[in-house]
Write a protein that holds these residues in place. Structure first.
Motif, PDB file in Angstrom:
ATOM      1  N   VAL A  86      -3.113  56.816 -97.591  1.00 53.09           N
ATOM      2  CA  VAL A  86      -4.593  56.846 -97.237  1.00 53.09           C
ATOM      3  C   VAL A  86      -5.339  55.904 -97.925  1.00 53.09           C
ATOM      4  CG1 VAL A  86      -6.280  58.317 -96.542  1.00 53.09           C
ATOM      5  CG2 VAL A  86      -3.932  59.122 -96.365  1.00 53.09           C
ATOM      6  N   GLU A  88      -9.198  54.875 -98.486  1.00 48.94           N
ATOM      7  CA  GLU A  88     -10.355  55.616 -98.268  1.00 48.94           C
ATOM      8  C   GLU A  88     -11.538  54.792 -98.851  1.00 48.94           C
ATOM      9  OE1 GLU A  88     -12.409  60.166 -98.780  1.00 48.94           O
ATOM     10  OE2 GLU A  88     -10.575  59.582 -99.624  1.00 48.94           O
ATOM     11  N   ALA A 184      -9.669  55.860 -93.906  1.00 42.13           N
ATOM     12  CA  ALA A 184     -10.441  57.137 -93.745  1.00 42.13           C
ATOM     13  C   ALA A 184     -11.842  56.917 -94.457  1.00 42.13           C
ATOM     14  CB  ALA A 184      -9.623  58.315 -94.285  1.00 42.13           C
ATOM     15  N   ILE A 207      -9.230  58.255 -89.791  1.00 36.88           N
ATOM     16  CA  ILE A 207     -10.215  59.244 -89.991  1.00 36.88           C
ATOM     17  C   ILE A 207     -11.704  58.752 -90.212  1.00 36.88           C
ATOM     18  CG2 ILE A 207     -10.535  61.272 -91.393  1.00 36.88           C
ATOM     19  CD1 ILE A 207      -7.496  61.296 -91.943  1.00 36.88           C
ATOM     20  N   LYS A 313      -7.790  67.270 -91.020  1.00 43.74           N
ATOM     21  CA  LYS A 313      -7.397  65.905 -91.335  1.00 43.74           C
ATOM     22  C   LYS A 313      -6.161  66.006 -91.973  1.00 43.74           C
ATOM     23  CE  LYS A 313     -10.927  65.174 -94.020  1.00 43.74           C
ATOM     24  NZ  LYS A 313     -12.226  64.666 -94.926  1.00 43.74           N
TER      25      LYS A 313
END
Length: 326
Positions: A86, A88, A184, A207, A313
């Protein structure tokens, strides 16, 4: 804050006219290509964060035009196999903070890169990355109008390119399954993630929580809260530049990125959000070109779905990375 935007049934159908310059794709193709031409593999060093069950790395990667951007990279301590990653991005005014600020995704058995946002990180979470670029003319205090009279000098050209290069860089980090990368973010981070999903190669999921940087013209007319008020305040002082301002912003509008992003996406929206108006989020969501769903929080403000949404999520990431049967 009461609900103030369109009724939900209208929000679900809201498709405003998109304002997009004919060279939008050429602009971004050339921007990303120039920075890819200066790409160097990231430098990373393990640091003692005090988190004994995790490994944390201080990362420096090549962002816009090869400029050095900081990040944290966090993995399980006993990592043996490559894991989904992920990437971010952080909300407005915040930086990468400390590794202990970012425990969620690694505790769910993902590896996690948190990008520092250039020149931010003094409003809440601390940052470590300068902007490197000159200010390019007058601006309202903040980041929304920095270099706003030309898309080539606008602040978010550099930030969005940094984000694309972060995705490019994670494949060189230990334990990353480069075929399973999601992006995300919340608020500004959600807007950056949406742009990255459209611009970067190989993104498998998005996301996008209560995203900022969408449908600028409606946002600045609907709310007088910061950061959108930075734009309206600038235009108040410089009314003769208003058309130029919104022409520049069209190159950075999440609505225009949404029609180009095709990976599975999970959005969220709060109907009492006076920072990112619900209609601006639905405009991006309704135009989104890939598989999608949106969670609506009727009685929440800009905090969105909070802990309730966090659970969703994790489930979304598990689904798109096929970590469990669905």
């Amino acid at each position: 804050m009461a609900q103030y935007d369109l009724p939900l049934e209208q929000l679900r159908q809201y498709l405003p006219e998109r304002k997009e310059e004919p060279d939008f794709d050429d602009f971004w193709r050339e921007t990303i290509s120039e920075s890819l031409g200066r790409f160097e593999p990231p430098v990373f060093e393990e640091v003692d964060s005090g988190l004994k069950l995790l490994k944390t790395y201080d990362v420096t990667f090549s962002g816009y035009m090869g400029q050095k951007i900081k990040a944290w990279f966090i993995v399980p301590k006993d990592l043996k196999d490559e894991l989904p990653c992920v990437v971010e991005f952080v909300g407005y005014g915040g930086g990468r903070g400390f590794p202990h600020d970012w425990l969620l995704y690694v505790c769910a058995n993902f590896v996690h890169l948190v990008m520092d946002t250039r020149s931010q990180g003094s409003s809440w979470l601390k940052g470590d990355t300068p902007d490197y670029e000159p200010s390019h003319g007058p601006q309202y205090p903040g980041f929304m109008t920095r270099g706003i009279l030309d898309p080539r000098t606008y602040y978010y050209r550099r930030v969005f390119t940094d984000a694309v290069m972060a995705v490019q860089s994670v494949a060189f980090l230990p334990g990353v399954d480069a075929k399973r990368i999601a992006v995300a973010g919340t608020s500004q981070g959600g807007g950056i993630a949406l742009a990255t999903a459209a611009l970067a190669q190989g993104v498998k999921g998005l996301i996008c929580d209560v995203p900022f940087l969408c449908h600028f013209e409606r946002a600045v007319k609907l709310v007088d809260s910061m950061p959108y008020a930075e734009i309206s305040s600038y235009c108040k002082v410089h009314p003769e530049q208003t058309e130029t301002v919104f022409k520049t912003l069209s190159y950075f509008d999440g609505v225009n990125f949404a029609v180009r992003a095709k990976c599975p996406a999970l959005f969220s929206v709060a109907l009492m959000d006076d920072i990112c108006p619900p209609s601006t989020i639905f405009a991006a969501y309704n135009y989104y070109a890939g598989p999608k769903r949106i969670e609506v929080y009727p009685f929440a403000g800009h905090e969105g779905g909070g802990s309730y949404h966090t659970r969703l999520k994790i489930q979304f990431l598990q689904e798109i990375f096929s970590l469990r049967e669905v």
